[in-house]
Motif scaffolding. Sequence first.
Motif, PDB file in Angstrom:
ATOM      1  N   LEU A  83      31.329  33.024  49.117  1.00  0.00           N
ATOM      2  CA  LEU A  83      29.684  32.820  49.040  1.00  0.00           C
ATOM      3  C   LEU A  83      29.848  34.667  49.345  1.00  0.00           C
ATOM      4  O   LEU A  83      28.642  35.526  48.276  1.00  0.00           O
ATOM      5  CB  LEU A  83      28.734  31.851  49.809  1.00  0.00           C
ATOM      6  CG  LEU A  83      28.387  30.851  49.143  1.00  0.00           C
ATOM      7  CD1 LEU A  83      28.224  29.967  50.323  1.00  0.00           C
ATOM      8  CD2 LEU A  83      27.939  30.668  47.187  1.00  0.00           C
ATOM      9  N   LEU A  84      30.226  34.876  50.331  1.00  0.00           N
ATOM     10  CA  LEU A  84      30.279  36.385  50.438  1.00  0.00           C
ATOM     11  C   LEU A  84      30.494  37.282  49.180  1.00  0.00           C
ATOM     12  O   LEU A  84      30.183  38.841  49.149  1.00  0.00           O
ATOM     13  CB  LEU A  84      30.772  36.491  51.860  1.00  0.00           C
ATOM     14  CG  LEU A  84      30.230  35.716  53.206  1.00  0.00           C
ATOM     15  CD1 LEU A  84      31.181  36.415  54.125  1.00  0.00           C
ATOM     16  CD2 LEU A  84      28.759  36.898  53.265  1.00  0.00           C
ATOM     17  N   THR A  85      31.825  37.197  49.257  1.00  0.00           N
ATOM     18  CA  THR A  85      32.596  37.841  47.507  1.00  0.00           C
ATOM     19  C   THR A  85      31.248  38.148  46.262  1.00  0.00           C
ATOM     20  O   THR A  85      31.130  39.037  45.684  1.00  0.00           O
ATOM     21  CB  THR A  85      33.720  37.306  47.199  1.00  0.00           C
ATOM     22  OG1 THR A  85      34.275  37.013  48.463  1.00  0.00           O
ATOM     23  CG2 THR A  85      34.475  38.236  46.098  1.00  0.00           C
ATOM     24  N   LEU A  86      31.160  36.733  46.253  1.00  0.00           N
ATOM     25  CA  LEU A  86      30.049  36.691  44.847  1.00  0.00           C
ATOM     26  C   LEU A  86      28.497  37.793  45.579  1.00  0.00           C
ATOM     27  O   LEU A  86      28.043  38.788  44.823  1.00  0.00           O
ATOM     28  CB  LEU A  86      29.434  35.641  45.083  1.00  0.00           C
ATOM     29  CG  LEU A  86      30.185  34.326  44.473  1.00  0.00           C
ATOM     30  CD1 LEU A  86      29.467  33.034  44.202  1.00  0.00           C
ATOM     31  CD2 LEU A  86      30.822  34.911  42.353  1.00  0.00           C
ATOM     32  N   ALA A  87      27.914  37.624  46.295  1.00  0.00           N
ATOM     33  CA  ALA A  87      26.719  38.416  47.299  1.00  0.00           C
ATOM     34  C   ALA A  87      27.678  39.970  47.418  1.00  0.00           C
ATOM     35  O   ALA A  87      26.330  40.721  46.617  1.00  0.00           O
ATOM     36  CB  ALA A  87      26.842  38.474  48.697  1.00  0.00           C
ATOM     37  N   SER A  90      27.260  40.588  43.155  1.00  0.00           N
ATOM     38  CA  SER A  90      26.067  40.926  42.713  1.00  0.00           C
ATOM     39  C   SER A  90      25.622  42.159  42.718  1.00  0.00           C
ATOM     40  O   SER A  90      24.409  42.760  42.188  1.00  0.00           O
ATOM     41  CB  SER A  90      25.545  40.130  42.822  1.00  0.00           C
ATOM     42  OG  SER A  90      24.814  40.420  45.353  1.00  0.00           O
ATOM     43  N   ARG A  91      25.550  42.758  43.830  1.00  0.00           N
ATOM     44  CA  ARG A  91      25.294  44.948  44.041  1.00  0.00           C
ATOM     45  C   ARG A  91      26.350  45.634  44.026  1.00  0.00           C
ATOM     46  O   ARG A  91      25.960  46.490  43.720  1.00  0.00           O
ATOM     47  CB  ARG A  91      25.426  45.101  45.886  1.00  0.00           C
ATOM     48  CG  ARG A  91      24.366  43.865  46.919  1.00  0.00           C
ATOM     49  CD  ARG A  91      24.665  43.846  48.503  1.00  0.00           C
ATOM     50  NE  ARG A  91      23.512  42.629  48.907  1.00  0.00           N
ATOM     51  CZ  ARG A  91      22.683  44.034  49.934  1.00  0.00           C
ATOM     52  NH1 ARG A  91      22.123  44.877  48.934  1.00  0.00           N
ATOM     53  NH2 ARG A  91      22.029  42.472  49.767  1.00  0.00           N
ATOM     54  N   LEU A  92      27.554  45.246  43.200  1.00  0.00           N
ATOM     55  CA  LEU A  92      27.950  46.185  42.585  1.00  0.00           C
ATOM     56  C   LEU A  92      27.890  46.818  41.140  1.00  0.00           C
ATOM     57  O   LEU A  92      28.801  47.512  41.011  1.00  0.00           O
ATOM     58  CB  LEU A  92      29.664  45.534  42.649  1.00  0.00           C
ATOM     59  CG  LEU A  92      29.987  45.863  44.229  1.00  0.00           C
ATOM     60  CD1 LEU A  92      31.594  45.649  44.446  1.00  0.00           C
ATOM     61  CD2 LEU A  92      30.533  47.226  45.174  1.00  0.00           C
ATOM     62  N   GLY A  93      27.054  45.843  40.578  1.00  0.00           N
ATOM     63  CA  GLY A  93      26.668  46.199  39.228  1.00  0.00           C
ATOM     64  C   GLY A  93      26.457  45.252  38.223  1.00  0.00           C
ATOM     65  O   GLY A  93      27.724  44.694  38.804  1.00  0.00           O
ATOM     66  N   PRO A  94      26.745  45.819  37.218  1.00  0.00           N
ATOM     67  CA  PRO A  94      27.547  44.712  36.029  1.00  0.00           C
ATOM     68  C   PRO A  94      28.899  44.728  35.475  1.00  0.00           C
ATOM     69  O   PRO A  94      29.747  45.138  36.492  1.00  0.00           O
ATOM     70  CB  PRO A  94      26.380  45.644  34.363  1.00  0.00           C
ATOM     71  CG  PRO A  94      26.681  47.017  35.144  1.00  0.00           C
ATOM     72  CD  PRO A  94      26.693  46.865  36.770  1.00  0.00           C
ATOM     73  N   SER A  95      28.480  43.384  34.881  1.00  0.00           N
ATOM     74  CA  SER A  95      30.032  42.666  34.837  1.00  0.00           C
ATOM     75  C   SER A  95      31.631  43.838  33.977  1.00  0.00           C
ATOM     76  O   SER A  95      32.167  43.833  34.140  1.00  0.00           O
ATOM     77  CB  SER A  95      30.185  41.647  33.929  1.00  0.00           C
ATOM     78  OG  SER A  95      29.762  41.792  32.651  1.00  0.00           O
ATOM     79  N   GLN A  96      30.534  44.930  33.147  1.00  0.00           N
ATOM     80  CA  GLN A  96      31.520  46.035  33.138  1.00  0.00           C
ATOM     81  C   GLN A  96      32.512  46.860  33.809  1.00  0.00           C
ATOM     82  O   GLN A  96      33.591  47.560  33.742  1.00  0.00           O
ATOM     83  CB  GLN A  96      31.134  46.349  31.488  1.00  0.00           C
ATOM     84  CG  GLN A  96      30.000  46.070  30.716  1.00  0.00           C
ATOM     85  CD  GLN A  96      28.902  44.982  30.811  1.00  0.00           C
ATOM     86  OE1 GLN A  96      28.804  45.056  31.227  1.00  0.00           O
ATOM     87  NE2 GLN A  96      28.710  44.598  29.678  1.00  0.00           N
ATOM     88  N   GLY A 100      37.752  46.048  35.887  1.00  0.00           N
ATOM     89  CA  GLY A 100      38.571  47.084  36.812  1.00  0.00           C
ATOM     90  C   GLY A 100      39.227  46.068  37.761  1.00  0.00           C
ATOM     91  O   GLY A 100      40.466  45.890  37.675  1.00  0.00           O
ATOM     92  N   VAL A 101      38.572  45.788  38.466  1.00  0.00           N
ATOM     93  CA  VAL A 101      38.296  44.916  40.249  1.00  0.00           C
ATOM     94  C   VAL A 101      39.182  43.856  39.297  1.00  0.00           C
ATOM     95  O   VAL A 101      40.109  43.243  40.155  1.00  0.00           O
ATOM     96  CB  VAL A 101      37.192  44.714  40.681  1.00  0.00           C
ATOM     97  CG1 VAL A 101      37.379  44.117  42.168  1.00  0.00           C
ATOM     98  CG2 VAL A 101      36.507  46.595  40.948  1.00  0.00           C
TER      99      VAL A 101
END
Length: 254
Positions: A83-87, A90-96, A100-101
């Motif tokens: 859940l923390l990873t998903l949060a 969600s703050r890092l931006g769009p999937s595109q 790279g990550v």
Amino acid sequence: MELGFVVAGLAVGCVVGLTGVGGGSLMTPILLWFGITPATAVGTDLLYAALTKAGGVVVHHRQRHVDWRLVGWLAAGSVPASLLTLALLSRLGPSQALDGVFRFMLGVALLLTATAILGKPWLLRHVPSRWRDAPFAAMRPALWATGAVLGVLVTLSSIGAGALGTLALFLILPALPTTRLVGSEIAHAVPLTLVAGIGHAGLGHIDWSLLVNLLAGSLPGIWLGSHLSHRLHDGWLRPALAVMLAFIGARLVV
């Protein structure tokens, strides 16, 4: 229905039934080869894993191969970590922007999975003797920490709940029967991949038609592989898979 994805699901399901190697370590690289973006490949494969493993949990539970205390301590670490990873995602931006990550973490997870497959016999021979007699309560922190690591790795790559999770349990609880270790890890993988998959769905990383096509092929593939497993010796198949995964993982990391 896309025949290529159905065939891919059939092939991966058959290999999983034959060897027990986690489907994510095979399916996600195949999806990348088909041109699926890393974010969508990871998200779709997580829900795919949750649905395909759910039936296995029922079977293992009926056979009393699931230690629910063990599952609870793993989930206590993995679900919050997911859940923390998903949060954070969600703050890092769009999937595109995250492709790279995801690609890098896929490579790392594949390399670790290949190492786990090849190194398992050596690692099991070197388990400290004091661990074999340690009470379950003494191993709770290690189980929680293992769950937390798996939560992050699986959420970012869809890989690790199978080969890596099972190997970790063999090392932490070497005295527990193998059937209960395997059954417990499968039971733990379902809530982890389900939570992570639903989270990725909320981020828009799921291709629902792709998911249906994969399931259409993989479910009969797992049945077929399970029925052929007693006829084929996986002494060469598992190392060959490990080498292939290591090669793909190295390419993704580099």
